[in-house]
Design an enzyme around this catalytic site. Structure first.
Site, PDB file in Angstrom:
ATOM      1  N   SER A 119       0.801  -1.147   0.024  1.00  0.00           N
ATOM      2  CA  SER A 119      -0.037   0.120  -0.111  1.00  0.00           C
ATOM      3  C   SER A 119       0.900   1.212  -0.133  1.00  0.00           C
ATOM      4  O   SER A 119       1.313   1.520  -0.908  1.00  0.00           O
ATOM      5  CB  SER A 119      -1.092   0.035   1.153  1.00  0.00           C
ATOM      6  OG  SER A 119      -2.019   0.993   1.251  1.00  0.00           O
ATOM      7  N   ASP A 173      -9.896  -4.648  -4.209  1.00  0.00           N
ATOM      8  CA  ASP A 173      -9.391  -3.760  -3.040  1.00  0.00           C
ATOM      9  C   ASP A 173     -10.396  -2.631  -3.239  1.00  0.00           C
ATOM     10  O   ASP A 173     -10.509  -1.802  -4.169  1.00  0.00           O
ATOM     11  CB  ASP A 173      -7.996  -3.582  -3.692  1.00  0.00           C
ATOM     12  CG  ASP A 173      -6.994  -2.748  -2.709  1.00  0.00           C
ATOM     13  OD1 ASP A 173      -7.988  -2.096  -1.988  1.00  0.00           O
ATOM     14  OD2 ASP A 173      -5.958  -2.836  -2.597  1.00  0.00           O
ATOM     15  N   HIS A 207      -7.779  -5.328   0.127  1.00  0.00           N
ATOM     16  CA  HIS A 207      -6.684  -4.490   0.423  1.00  0.00           C
ATOM     17  C   HIS A 207      -5.851  -5.298   1.528  1.00  0.00           C
ATOM     18  O   HIS A 207      -5.834  -5.117   2.494  1.00  0.00           O
ATOM     19  CB  HIS A 207      -6.866  -3.377   0.949  1.00  0.00           C
ATOM     20  CG  HIS A 207      -5.836  -2.427   1.056  1.00  0.00           C
ATOM     21  ND1 HIS A 207      -5.263  -1.929  -0.134  1.00  0.00           N
ATOM     22  CD2 HIS A 207      -5.175  -1.647   1.859  1.00  0.00           C
ATOM     23  CE1 HIS A 207      -4.383  -1.099   0.028  1.00  0.00           C
ATOM     24  NE2 HIS A 207      -4.040  -0.899   1.505  1.00  0.00           N
TER      25      HIS A 207
END
EC number: 3.1.2.-
Length: 230
Positions: A119, A173, A207
């Site tokens: 991320s 995600d 995610h």
């Protein structure tokens, strides 16, 4: 340098180093499982020093100014915006360089060093592919995005055009949407001129990371960095 969770190689002497940057609100401890995962996946990873740096605590504008571990401020939840924390991002890129330099000082050959992240950390790891002062072994970006695109194009260093890059992204995600992952890969392959870029998508993955992605990552590293020991 920032503090870091360090897991020394179980096989001496260490021949490799994997530097992995966590995401927003996390710590290095949150990704330290990756060391054991890879070591159990294949013995070649036993000669790796694993370094999981901790981001500094700072207010995050998009989270109402709440202080949390963050490599740079996120001003708005828009991964394509130009309204970004340029100073914080560049400072964290310098931290990545310090960890690479430190691994080299510890006797690790640059071609055996891997820089990766998840991320927010992936945004830094992928940017490092065009900003590092060294040609290294590989880059990893999981669920990442591209920040400072104009600046990266203007200051791009051509030291890692053929260095292998693994970029994985979940199709479900909801934090960094999958289309952003696709755009990010296209940016680094075109504007970043990264020629050895592997982008893989994962159906149903949000995610986070899952065994399918981590196994693909392990195979990628075996083939591209650890081939002489795998």
């Amino acid at each position: 340098m920032s503090t870091a969770v360090r897991i020394a190689s179980t096989k001496k002497p260490a021949k490799y180093a994997l530097i992995f940057l966590h995401g927003l609100g996390d710590t290095g401890q949150g990704w330290s499982f990756l060391a054991q995962y890879l070591q159990q996946y294949h013995p070649c990873f036993e000669s790796t020093n694993f370094i999981f740096p901790n981001a500094p605590i700072k207010p995050v504008t998009a989270n109402g100014g709440m202080p949390m571990p963050s490599w740079f401020d996120i001003k708005v939840w828009d991964w394509t915006t130009s309204n970004v924390d340029t100073v914080g991002f560049q400072q964290s890129l310098k931290e990545v360089q310090k960890y690479v330099d430190s691994s080299i000082s510890d006797g690790i050959e640059p071609q055996n060093i891997i820089v990766g992240g998840f991320s927010q950390g992936a945004a830094l790891a992928l940017a490092s592919a065009v900003t590092l002062n060294n040609k290294i072994g590989a880059f990893i970006g999981l669920s990442g995005f591209a920040y400072l695109r104009n600046e990266l194009q203007e200051t791009r260093k051509n030291l890692n055009p053929n260095t292998p890059v693994f970029h994985g992204h979940g199709e479900s995600d909801d934090v960094v949407p999958f289309p952003i992952g696709v755009q990010t890969a296209e940016f680094f392959k075109s504007a970043g001129e990264l020629e050895n870029y592997t982008f893989k998508s994962y159906r149903g993955l949000g995610h986070s990371a899952d065994p399918a992605e981590l196994n693909d990552l392990a195979e990628f590293l075996k083939s591209n960095v650890y081939s002489k020991d795998a």
